[in-house]
Design an enzyme around this catalytic site. Structure first.
Site, short mmCIF file in Angstrom:
data_model
loop_
_atom_site.label_atom_id
_atom_site.label_comp_id
_atom_site.label_asym_id
_atom_site.label_seq_id
_atom_site.Cartn_x
_atom_site.Cartn_y
_atom_site.Cartn_z
N MET A 110 -5.37 -6.95 6.25
CA MET A 110 -5.65 -5.66 6.88
C MET A 110 -7.07 -5.60 7.42
O MET A 110 -7.31 -5.10 8.53
CB MET A 110 -5.42 -4.52 5.88
CG MET A 110 -5.64 -3.13 6.46
SD MET A 110 -4.55 -2.76 7.86
CE MET A 110 -3.01 -2.49 6.98
N CYS B 207 0.82 -1.22 0.00
CA CYS B 207 0.00 0.00 0.00
C CYS B 207 0.85 1.26 0.00
O CYS B 207 0.45 2.29 -0.55
CB CYS B 207 -0.91 0.02 1.23
SG CYS B 207 -2.24 -1.21 1.17
#
Length: 429
Positions: free
Chosen positions: A194, A53
């Site tokens: 996540m 990310c």
């Protein structure tokens, strides 16, 4: 051949630009193979790609020309100009590249200081490069040393102590908006690591309800079962969005899956009661225009940076300890790399010496076999073999001892004595 690290991260590039270079793990090996094909005029180049990310990086063992080509290839992959990518990227060579790799693996270059997830992501990157057949011994050594340094940093320092994860930061921000988190309903979009971490943190607050939407229903059901959450189909999101006070999204979608119109309709049904939304995906899951809505509190992964960095100042002693470990690791790696330098490196010289002595050995063995076949006495043949090897090994040395001026001959004599008379000197002692 030098070692390089080039790429972008949360410190050098905005979220939307990083989103153009966010590659899923199963995309990395094919892309590395494509890069190798485009580098066909640069044989022997080693590559690996790390994409998360917060960063997309390519590690290379190559010459400068191959790196220039690689930057252009990466820009093309993201659909941007090379000039734009260069303005937001970094290109590091040799010791700087090694230091960067060691810092990344140790969590020192992460948005969340000391976070451990990046180490697993780097190991995945190595496996992808191995699958693509582009890793090579130099990069493999770089990464194995990165993992060893990271292990020492985590075991010898408190770099990860008291850190605030993205998931914990999301809960903290939600607590600032809602007086009582046990009175809200939370929707998670996605079913990756996540989201699992976020669900763990929110579930600990005992909210009124938890729900999970995922493209693959079976995988969504498996994760939802861990938290007692209900499962939604992704296609049902627009009609069900109004039911939730908090929405946490993190998928691998290349396009937003929650649009401005869907959120506007949800707010209308909610009579404009506030909605808390966290978009942890890169590229974005939620259209950025949603942030302009008055009753929506939308946070991206970059917005959470200030929250997760809380308390980092108190860990500067651990950072200093970690940097010292990394310094030692860089010195060791650069020594290893220098030994393998084709110009002046020890390892190439050793290989050349072994190859030369093998030629001499094979020549004398062949000569000895011919003499034995002619009926020569074995003792005489062995003596001739030993004498032949000795002459071949000392011929160049003798020539050097006779060459040059007096000073050069004296220096050569000292070197020869140190190399060839060491055993005799030790015996005399």
């Amino acid at each position: 051949m030098a070692v390089w690290a080039l790429g972008i991260n949360h410190s050098t590039a905005p979220l939307d630009l990083r989103g153009r270079f966010a590659f899923a793990l199963d995309q990395i090996a094919p892309r590395l193979q494509g890069l190798r094909q485009s580098l066909s005029s640069h044989p022997g180049v080693e590559t690996a790609m790390l994409s998360t990310c917060n960063r997309t990086e390519i590690y290379c063992a190559a010459e400068q020309a191959a790196i220039d080509h690689t930057l252009g290839w990466l820009a093309h992959s993201g659909g941007v100009s090379t000039a734009l990518l260069r303005a937001h990227s970094y290109t590091l060579q040799d010791s700087r590249a090694a230091r960067h790799a060691f810092r990344v693996a140790s969590g020192l270059d992460s948005m969340v200081l000391g976070e451990a997830q990046i180490l697993g992501q780097m190991k995945d990157a190595v496996r992808a490069a191995e699958t693509a057949g582009v890793l090579g011994s130099t990069l493999n050594q770089l990464f194995q040393r990165s993992f060893a340094v990271a292990k020492e940093v985590r075991s010898s320092t408190e770099i990860g102590a008291h850190s605030i994860s993205m998931a914990a930061a999301a809960v903290r921000l939600a607590g600032q908006l809602f007086e009582d988190l046990s009175q809200i309903r939370v929707l998670f979009v996605g079913a990756g690591a996540m989201i699992a971490l976020c669900a763990t943190h929110f579930a600990a607050k005992n909210p009124l309800g938890l729900a999970l939407a995922n493209r693959t229903l079976e995988r969504g059901e498996q994760l939802a079962a861990r938290f007692g959450a209900t499962v939604l189909r992704l296609a049902d999101l627009p009609e069900r969005l109004h039911e939730f006070d908090a929405v946490i999204s993190c998928t691998a979608s290349s396009l937003p899956i929650i649009g401005l119109g869907a959120v506007e309709r949800a707010l209308k049904k909610r009579r404009h009661r506030p909605m808390f939304m966290v978009d942890l995906a890169v590229p974005r899951d939620i259209e950025p225009e949603v942030k302009a809505l008055g009753d929506v509190y939308l946070y991206t992964v970059d917005d959470l940076a200030s929250v997760v960095q809380t308390g980092q100042a108190s860990r500067q002693a651990a950072v200093a300890q970690a940097e010292a470990i990394i310094d030692a690791g860089v010195q060791s790696f650069m020594h290893w790399l220098a030994q393998r330098n084709p110009v002046g490196g020890v390892v190439p010289l050793i290989r050349q010496l072994n190859a030369q002595t093998e030629v001499w050995r094979a020549s004398e063995i062949a000569r000895a076999k011919k003499l034995l076949a002619k009926g020569e006495a074995p003792d005489a043949v062995l003596d001739a073999l030993a004498r032949g090897l000795t002459q071949k090994m000392l011929h160049g040395t003798m020539a050097e001892l006779r060459a040059g001026d007096a000073d050069m001959r004296a220096q050569t004599a000292q070197t020869v004595a140190r190399l060839f008379l060491r055993a005799q000197s030790n015996h005399d002692l």
